[in-house]
Write a protein that holds these residues in place. Structure first.
Motif, mmCIF file in Angstrom:
data_model
loop_
_atom_site.group_PDB
_atom_site.id
_atom_site.type_symbol
_atom_site.label_atom_id
_atom_site.label_comp_id
_atom_site.label_asym_id
_atom_site.label_seq_id
_atom_site.Cartn_x
_atom_site.Cartn_y
_atom_site.Cartn_z
ATOM 1 N N VAL A 89 0.743 -1.081 0.306
ATOM 2 C CA VAL A 89 -0.571 -0.238 -0.651
ATOM 3 C C VAL A 89 0.563 1.271 0.149
ATOM 4 C CG1 VAL A 89 -1.556 1.524 1.388
ATOM 5 C CG2 VAL A 89 -2.150 -0.981 0.581
ATOM 6 N N PRO A 90 1.799 1.065 0.580
ATOM 7 C CA PRO A 90 2.589 2.877 0.814
ATOM 8 C C PRO A 90 2.993 2.896 -0.748
ATOM 9 C CG PRO A 90 3.889 1.405 2.614
ATOM 10 C CD PRO A 90 2.572 0.517 1.730
ATOM 11 N N GLY A 91 3.527 1.541 -1.405
ATOM 12 C CA GLY A 91 4.239 2.664 -3.117
ATOM 13 C C GLY A 91 2.753 2.976 -3.658
ATOM 14 N N ILE A 92 1.332 2.736 -3.722
ATOM 15 C CA ILE A 92 -0.036 3.543 -4.243
ATOM 16 C C ILE A 92 0.049 5.177 -4.543
ATOM 17 C CG2 ILE A 92 -1.643 3.613 -4.248
ATOM 18 C CD1 ILE A 92 -2.563 1.372 -2.803
ATOM 19 N N ASN A 93 0.554 5.929 -5.401
ATOM 20 C CA ASN A 93 -0.083 7.025 -5.826
ATOM 21 C C ASN A 93 -1.301 7.319 -6.178
ATOM 22 O OD1 ASN A 93 2.613 7.611 -3.873
ATOM 23 N ND2 ASN A 93 3.433 7.903 -6.590
ATOM 24 N N ALA A 94 -1.519 6.279 -6.957
ATOM 25 C CA ALA A 94 -3.046 6.227 -8.108
ATOM 26 C C ALA A 94 -3.639 6.954 -7.042
ATOM 27 C CB ALA A 94 -3.038 5.461 -8.774
ATOM 28 N N ALA A 95 -5.018 7.104 -7.038
ATOM 29 C CA ALA A 95 -6.227 7.672 -6.646
ATOM 30 C C ALA A 95 -7.311 6.271 -6.926
ATOM 31 C CB ALA A 95 -7.102 8.695 -7.711
ATOM 32 N N LEU A 96 -8.220 5.715 -6.414
ATOM 33 C CA LEU A 96 -8.229 4.675 -6.262
ATOM 34 C C LEU A 96 -9.850 4.799 -6.311
ATOM 35 C CD1 LEU A 96 -6.674 2.224 -4.225
ATOM 36 C CD2 LEU A 96 -6.031 2.497 -6.210
ATOM 37 N N GLN A 97 -10.434 4.042 -7.259
ATOM 38 C CA GLN A 97 -11.884 4.308 -7.427
ATOM 39 C C GLN A 97 -12.368 2.523 -7.058
ATOM 40 O OE1 GLN A 97 -15.395 4.898 -10.467
ATOM 41 N NE2 GLN A 97 -15.524 6.431 -9.255
ATOM 42 N N LEU A 98 -12.981 2.529 -6.113
ATOM 43 C CA LEU A 98 -12.971 0.257 -5.784
ATOM 44 C C LEU A 98 -14.754 0.657 -5.420
ATOM 45 C CD1 LEU A 98 -10.664 1.155 -3.432
ATOM 46 C CD2 LEU A 98 -9.852 -0.448 -4.092
ATOM 47 N N HIS A 99 -15.084 -0.915 -5.943
ATOM 48 C CA HIS A 99 -15.957 -1.397 -6.301
ATOM 49 C C HIS A 99 -16.316 -2.515 -5.685
ATOM 50 C CE1 HIS A 99 -17.480 2.127 -8.392
ATOM 51 N NE2 HIS A 99 -16.217 1.884 -9.737
ATOM 52 N N PHE A 100 -17.382 -2.928 -5.181
ATOM 53 C CA PHE A 100 -17.393 -4.514 -4.688
ATOM 54 C C PHE A 100 -19.237 -4.290 -4.332
ATOM 55 C CE2 PHE A 100 -13.835 -2.817 -2.361
ATOM 56 C CZ PHE A 100 -13.271 -4.076 -2.271
ATOM 57 N N ALA A 101 -19.395 -5.951 -4.286
ATOM 58 C CA ALA A 101 -20.492 -6.837 -4.915
ATOM 59 C C ALA A 101 -21.230 -6.906 -2.980
ATOM 60 C CB ALA A 101 -21.042 -7.766 -5.681
ATOM 61 N N GLU A 102 -22.359 -6.644 -2.299
ATOM 62 C CA GLU A 102 -22.737 -7.213 -1.305
ATOM 63 C C GLU A 102 -22.655 -8.537 -0.975
ATOM 64 O OE1 GLU A 102 -26.363 -5.887 2.168
ATOM 65 O OE2 GLU A 102 -26.719 -7.279 -0.492
ATOM 66 N N LEU A 103 -22.741 -9.723 -2.048
ATOM 67 C CA LEU A 103 -23.258 -10.788 -1.630
ATOM 68 C C LEU A 103 -21.803 -11.558 -1.761
ATOM 69 C CD1 LEU A 103 -26.899 -11.382 -3.438
ATOM 70 C CD2 LEU A 103 -25.970 -10.993 -0.967
#
Length: 295
Positions: free
Chosen positions: A218-232
């Motif tokens: 994780v410390p190496g992440i510079n990108a903006a993240l948009q994460l999508h998850f399914a509830e089930l």
């Protein structure tokens, strides 16, 4: 016999299917476990026929679509796999440069659904590239079962490096501004998370229900993240709390969306796990995010 509807099947059947498509169980076990639900007019074959992808019926775009300029192109694998191949697509008649989107497939190669997704990104105003990790075997074989078997024999780190090389090719493409984001689904979601950790200059990454990067990455992440998850999607979702904790601890730029009442794979329009409302909402958010982050 009346055709099967999504509401005819309980959640346990979708959970069994998820285990099968992610190689947690083999085909024989899949069939045996479905047999418990073959009651009330349902047969194992009819349930399987309903669950498995129907690309012929679901296909949205073709290479001949006159709104698009599409071609298959090759690039070099950095890990000794020789030439890699993928679908490059962009709006027809485009003269200026466009921001790019790398589209990363699931655990079965560059199938028609992922090609459709790349074409959709092009129609939304991007130059899109969808590499095929199965290129060393001749490419996507035409069925997901064969594709999964083939992809399972490849090393994940080598495939990650091949997708990073695809990203670098798109960045340098004459039709690209040099600003490129990545969107990936399932296995491709993991690739999207890992590309964010491995590519310091990556502007934006959008993983759909993908395995998370480790806390050490994780410390190496510079990108903006948009994460999508399914509830089930309990299998993938169980890794989110630790990932979010690491993102927060390292002050990373992210947003996360959970979609209620839907399964893993809800964006894939070729299977009954597809949820039109959630898929369109998630894709709309993805395109808006890329338009903002790839300026």
């Amino acid at each position: 016999m009346k055709p099967i509807q999504k509401e005819d099947l309980n959640q346990e059947i979708f959970d069994i299917y998820d285990e099968y498509v992610h190689s947690k169980i083999n085909r024989r076990d899949f069939v045996n476990r479905l047999s418990v639900y073959a009651v009330g007019g349902l047969t194992v074959s009819s349930i399987m026929g309903f669950l498995l992808p129907n690309y012929a019926a679901a296909k949205r775009y073709t290479m001949e679509d006159d709104r698009l300029f599409s071609e298959y192109v090759e690039y070099d694998s950095p890990k000794g796999a020789g030439k890699m191949r993928g679908l490059l697509t962009r709006p027809a008649g485009q003269t200026g440069k466009l921001p790019g989107v790398l589209v990363v497939h699931e655990n079965r190669g560059l199938n028609p659904y992922i090609e459709d997704t790349a074409h959709q990104a092009a129609l939304d105003g991007f130059i899109a590239f969808a590499p095929d990790a199965l290129t060393p075997f001749g490419g996507y074989p035409g069925t997901d079962d064969e594709g999964r078997t083939m992809q399972a024999t490849r090393d994940r780190e080598e495939m990650l490096q091949d997708f990073i090389a695809g990203y670098e090719m798109l960045v340098k493409h004459e039709g690209c501004t040099g600003k490129v984001g990545v969107v990936g689904f399932c296995f491709g979601g993991w690739i999207s998370n890992m590309m964010a950790a491995r590519i310091p200059e990556l502007p934006a990454s959008v993983p759909f229900y993908g395995g998370q990067a480790s806390a050490e990455d994780v410390p190496g992440i510079n990108a903006a993240l948009q994460l999508h998850f399914a509830e089930l999607d309990t299998r993938v979702n169980e890794g989110w709390p630790a990932y979010e904790e690491a993102l927060k601890a390292n002050n990373k730029n992210y947003e996360v969306h959970f979609y209620p009442g839907v399964n893993h794979g809800f964006h894939n329009h070729s299977t009954p796990r597809y949820d039109k409302e959630a898929a369109e909402l998630a894709w709309g958010r993805t395109i808006a995010f890329f338009r903002d982050m790839l300026k």
